[in-house]
Design a protein around this motif. Sequence first.
Motif, PDB file in Angstrom:
ATOM      1  N   ASP A   1      21.992  47.859  39.156  1.00  0.00           N
ATOM      2  CA  ASP A   1      23.354  47.811  39.690  1.00  0.00           C
ATOM      3  C   ASP A   1      23.393  46.748  40.785  1.00  0.00           C
ATOM      4  OD1 ASP A   1      25.781  48.128  40.920  1.00  0.00           O
ATOM      5  OD2 ASP A   1      25.717  50.319  40.893  1.00  0.00           O
ATOM      6  N   LEU A   2      24.084  45.663  40.529  1.00  0.00           N
ATOM      7  CA  LEU A   2      24.098  44.531  41.471  1.00  0.00           C
ATOM      8  C   LEU A   2      24.728  44.919  42.818  1.00  0.00           C
ATOM      9  CD1 LEU A   2      25.171  41.568  39.130  1.00  0.00           C
ATOM     10  CD2 LEU A   2      22.877  42.417  39.602  1.00  0.00           C
TER      11      LEU A   2
ATOM     12  N   PRO B   1      36.922  44.231  27.983  1.00  0.00           N
ATOM     13  CA  PRO B   1      37.390  45.340  28.826  1.00  0.00           C
ATOM     14  C   PRO B   1      37.928  44.864  30.194  1.00  0.00           C
ATOM     15  CG  PRO B   1      35.321  45.932  27.769  1.00  0.00           C
ATOM     16  CD  PRO B   1      35.562  44.491  27.436  1.00  0.00           C
TER      17      PRO B   1
ATOM     18  N   THR C   1      29.220  32.090  36.148  1.00  0.00           N
ATOM     19  CA  THR C   1      30.501  32.334  35.476  1.00  0.00           C
ATOM     20  C   THR C   1      31.638  32.305  36.483  1.00  0.00           C
ATOM     21  OG1 THR C   1      29.358  33.714  33.865  1.00  0.00           O
ATOM     22  CG2 THR C   1      31.763  33.864  33.940  1.00  0.00           C
ATOM     23  N   SER C   2      32.528  31.359  36.294  1.00  0.00           N
ATOM     24  CA  SER C   2      33.690  31.259  37.172  1.00  0.00           C
ATOM     25  C   SER C   2      34.933  31.783  36.442  1.00  0.00           C
ATOM     26  CB  SER C   2      33.877  29.817  37.639  1.00  0.00           C
ATOM     27  OG  SER C   2      34.883  29.774  38.642  1.00  0.00           O
ATOM     28  N   SER C   3      36.074  31.278  36.818  1.00  0.00           N
ATOM     29  CA  SER C   3      37.343  31.767  36.273  1.00  0.00           C
ATOM     30  C   SER C   3      38.413  30.747  36.641  1.00  0.00           C
ATOM     31  CB  SER C   3      37.648  33.121  36.930  1.00  0.00           C
ATOM     32  OG  SER C   3      39.026  33.400  36.920  1.00  0.00           O
TER      33      SER C   3
ATOM     34  N   LYS D   1      35.050  33.830  43.075  1.00  0.00           N
ATOM     35  CA  LYS D   1      34.811  32.807  42.053  1.00  0.00           C
ATOM     36  C   LYS D   1      34.794  31.402  42.670  1.00  0.00           C
ATOM     37  CE  LYS D   1      34.283  35.551  38.444  1.00  0.00           C
ATOM     38  NZ  LYS D   1      32.974  35.685  37.790  1.00  0.00           N
TER      39      LYS D   1
ATOM     40  N   ASN E   1      26.522  36.360  34.281  1.00  0.00           N
ATOM     41  CA  ASN E   1      27.824  36.679  33.695  1.00  0.00           C
ATOM     42  C   ASN E   1      28.448  37.926  34.309  1.00  0.00           C
ATOM     43  OD1 ASN E   1      29.731  37.113  31.166  1.00  0.00           O
ATOM     44  ND2 ASN E   1      28.453  38.948  31.333  1.00  0.00           N
TER      45      ASN E   1
ATOM     46  N   ALA F   1      25.016  42.277  30.205  1.00  0.00           N
ATOM     47  CA  ALA F   1      24.780  42.118  28.764  1.00  0.00           C
ATOM     48  C   ALA F   1      25.283  43.302  27.945  1.00  0.00           C
ATOM     49  CB  ALA F   1      23.288  41.905  28.503  1.00  0.00           C
TER      50      ALA F   1
ATOM     51  N   MET G   1      32.556  41.915  38.926  1.00  0.00           N
ATOM     52  CA  MET G   1      33.571  42.967  38.960  1.00  0.00           C
ATOM     53  C   MET G   1      34.903  42.389  39.408  1.00  0.00           C
ATOM     54  SD  MET G   1      32.401  45.247  42.255  1.00  0.00           S
ATOM     55  CE  MET G   1      33.974  46.122  42.407  1.00  0.00           C
TER      56      MET G   1
ATOM     57  N   GLY H   1      21.981  44.902  33.146  1.00  0.00           N
ATOM     58  CA  GLY H   1      23.311  45.485  33.315  1.00  0.00           C
ATOM     59  C   GLY H   1      23.236  46.796  34.065  1.00  0.00           C
TER      60      GLY H   1
ATOM     61  N   ASN I   1      33.891  28.426  32.822  1.00  0.00           N
ATOM     62  CA  ASN I   1      35.151  29.155  32.929  1.00  0.00           C
ATOM     63  C   ASN I   1      35.496  29.614  31.516  1.00  0.00           C
ATOM     64  OD1 ASN I   1      37.715  30.127  33.212  1.00  0.00           O
ATOM     65  ND2 ASN I   1      38.658  28.130  33.610  1.00  0.00           N
TER      66      ASN I   1
ATOM     67  N   GLY J   1      37.953  31.265  30.227  1.00  0.00           N
ATOM     68  CA  GLY J   1      39.348  31.309  29.763  1.00  0.00           C
ATOM     69  C   GLY J   1      39.667  32.704  29.255  1.00  0.00           C
ATOM     70  N   ALA J   2      40.946  32.958  29.026  1.00  0.00           N
ATOM     71  CA  ALA J   2      41.394  34.310  28.622  1.00  0.00           C
ATOM     72  C   ALA J   2      40.664  34.776  27.367  1.00  0.00           C
ATOM     73  CB  ALA J   2      42.892  34.297  28.395  1.00  0.00           C
ATOM     74  N   THR J   3      39.937  35.865  27.476  1.00  0.00           N
ATOM     75  CA  THR J   3      39.096  36.362  26.383  1.00  0.00           C
ATOM     76  C   THR J   3      39.247  37.883  26.289  1.00  0.00           C
ATOM     77  OG1 THR J   3      37.518  34.624  26.973  1.00  0.00           O
ATOM     78  CG2 THR J   3      36.727  36.319  25.465  1.00  0.00           C
TER      79      THR J   3
HETATM   80  P1  NDP Z   1      33.376  43.021  31.148  1.00  0.00           P
HETATM   81  O1  NDP Z   1      33.995  43.951  32.152  1.00  0.00           O
HETATM   82  O2  NDP Z   1      33.560  43.288  29.708  1.00  0.00           O
HETATM   83  O3  NDP Z   1      31.831  42.858  31.440  1.00  0.00           O
HETATM   84  C1  NDP Z   1      31.350  42.749  32.734  1.00  0.00           C
HETATM   85  C2  NDP Z   1      29.888  43.066  32.716  1.00  0.00           C
HETATM   86  O4  NDP Z   1      29.409  43.020  34.057  1.00  0.00           O
HETATM   87  C3  NDP Z   1      29.587  44.459  32.181  1.00  0.00           C
HETATM   88  O5  NDP Z   1      28.486  44.401  31.313  1.00  0.00           O
HETATM   89  C4  NDP Z   1      29.247  45.239  33.435  1.00  0.00           C
HETATM   90  O6  NDP Z   1      28.319  46.282  33.214  1.00  0.00           O
HETATM   91  C5  NDP Z   1      28.642  44.162  34.304  1.00  0.00           C
HETATM   92  N1  NDP Z   1      28.705  44.575  35.700  1.00  0.00           N
HETATM   93  C6  NDP Z   1      29.810  44.816  36.433  1.00  0.00           C
HETATM   94  N2  NDP Z   1      29.466  45.262  37.658  1.00  0.00           N
HETATM   95  C7  NDP Z   1      28.113  45.285  37.678  1.00  0.00           C
HETATM   96  C8  NDP Z   1      27.162  45.683  38.655  1.00  0.00           C
HETATM   97  N3  NDP Z   1      27.526  46.155  39.844  1.00  0.00           N
HETATM   98  N4  NDP Z   1      25.845  45.591  38.347  1.00  0.00           N
HETATM   99  C9  NDP Z   1      25.451  45.146  37.124  1.00  0.00           C
HETATM  100  N5  NDP Z   1      26.309  44.770  36.164  1.00  0.00           N
HETATM  101  C10 NDP Z   1      27.623  44.852  36.438  1.00  0.00           C
HETATM  102  O7  NDP Z   1      33.956  41.575  31.542  1.00  0.00           O
HETATM  103  P2  NDP Z   1      34.005  40.172  30.757  1.00  0.00           P
HETATM  104  O8  NDP Z   1      33.069  40.140  29.639  1.00  0.00           O
HETATM  105  O9  NDP Z   1      35.430  39.863  30.561  1.00  0.00           O
HETATM  106  O10 NDP Z   1      33.508  39.216  31.941  1.00  0.00           O
HETATM  107  C11 NDP Z   1      32.332  38.458  31.900  1.00  0.00           C
HETATM  108  C12 NDP Z   1      32.443  37.362  32.942  1.00  0.00           C
HETATM  109  O11 NDP Z   1      33.491  36.461  32.591  1.00  0.00           O
HETATM  110  C13 NDP Z   1      32.771  37.855  34.347  1.00  0.00           C
HETATM  111  O12 NDP Z   1      32.050  37.113  35.299  1.00  0.00           O
HETATM  112  C14 NDP Z   1      34.252  37.571  34.479  1.00  0.00           C
HETATM  113  O13 NDP Z   1      34.621  37.401  35.823  1.00  0.00           O
HETATM  114  C15 NDP Z   1      34.369  36.290  33.686  1.00  0.00           C
HETATM  115  N6  NDP Z   1      35.699  35.963  33.185  1.00  0.00           N
HETATM  116  C16 NDP Z   1      36.265  36.682  32.160  1.00  0.00           C
HETATM  117  C17 NDP Z   1      37.495  36.333  31.653  1.00  0.00           C
HETATM  118  C18 NDP Z   1      38.142  37.095  30.531  1.00  0.00           C
HETATM  119  O14 NDP Z   1      39.286  36.760  30.155  1.00  0.00           O
HETATM  120  N7  NDP Z   1      37.504  38.103  29.947  1.00  0.00           N
HETATM  121  C19 NDP Z   1      38.239  35.182  32.191  1.00  0.00           C
HETATM  122  C20 NDP Z   1      37.577  34.507  33.282  1.00  0.00           C
HETATM  123  C21 NDP Z   1      36.346  34.889  33.734  1.00  0.00           C
HETATM  124  P3  NDP Z   1      28.822  47.758  32.813  1.00  0.00           P
HETATM  125  O15 NDP Z   1      29.568  47.599  31.528  1.00  0.00           O
HETATM  126  O16 NDP Z   1      27.582  48.521  32.710  1.00  0.00           O
HETATM  127  O17 NDP Z   1      29.732  48.191  33.930  1.00  0.00           O
END
Ligand code: NDP
Length: 245
Positions: free
Chosen positions: A71-72, A202, A151-153, A170, A100, A21, A103, A44, A195, A197-199
């Motif tokens: 930390d997951l 970070p 959350t997939s991809s 995924k 959601n 989150a 990594m 998170g 899913n 999609g491209a968003t």
């Molecule tokens: P971000 O990297 O912006 O966010 C990922 C989040 O996951 C962060 O808040 C991060 O926390 C948290 N996280 C990562 N590792 C851990 C951990 N070990 N323990 C707890 N929390 C963790 O990614 P997105 O917002 O882009 O991604 C969100 C979801 O959408 C993901 O599942 C991703 O696979 C999926 N997705 C995204 C796409 C895109 O284009 N953006 C496309 C397809 C799928 P912290 O910031 O503290 O590290």
Amino acid sequence: MFNYTPSENCLQNKTILVTGAGSGIGRQAALTYATLGATVILLGKTVEKLESIYDEIVENGYAEPAIIPLDLKGATKQNYIDMASTIANQFGKLDGALFNASMLGELTPYSQIHEQIWHDVIRVNVTAQHLMAQALIPTLLLADNASLVFTSSGVGSKGRAFWGPYSVSKFATEGLMQVIADEYDESTLRVNAINPGATATPMRARAYPAENQEKLSTAEQIMPLYVYLMSDDSKSVTGKVLNAQ
Ligand code: NDP
């Protein structure tokens, strides 16, 4: 974009957990759910990021969230059981959980996948999701209608070169979703996957460093599906992978 217009306060009286989150899509989802009346539980890895979204929600006058720093990668089965019982004690039920957090690991040729990265990605993206779902389902079943959203991809249904562990994780996410959805088909719990999609986030910037993020959808634009799956309007939908775009 997924076509859904939520009614105002459609998530009133719902308690919704959002993992990851603090950043990207998860941060936007938590804020959107709070805006629509939900009490959100922010999970998170980085406490400061969770505090920042907590502050934003409180400053805007929405229901006070709860924060779970976890930390997951290192979390144990017992951590998830404790978390579920804290949620049950504090809120009496859990109406929704958006799984959601994930990594990316490293994008490398298959022959060079580092063993530790493989284990870390599978741990965070698959094993943690399973342990968390197992621990939370009893609390989700206390709600009248509960929604568990994975959350997939795009690489979760078609493998892609260089995306090894993330892509496999995924596929496993979609499999886990289907198994739980089928098993709880007759219950009040529905289970689906998004899913996105491209968003522009970070993670996307790490995967595609040369890409112009301004041309991508924003996390805010993809929210209709995220809201739909948490609202009672999706009550009869289960076992599906839905595209946010
Ligand atoms: P971000 O990297 O912006 O966010 C990922 C989040 O996951 C962060 O808040 C991060 O926390 C948290 N996280 C990562 N590792 C851990 C951990 N070990 N323990 C707890 N929390 C963790 O990614 P997105 O917002 O882009 O991604 C969100 C979801 O959408 C993901 O599942 C991703 O696979 C999926 N997705 C995204 C796409 C895109 O284009 N953006 C496309 C397809 C799928 P912290 O910031 O503290 O590290």
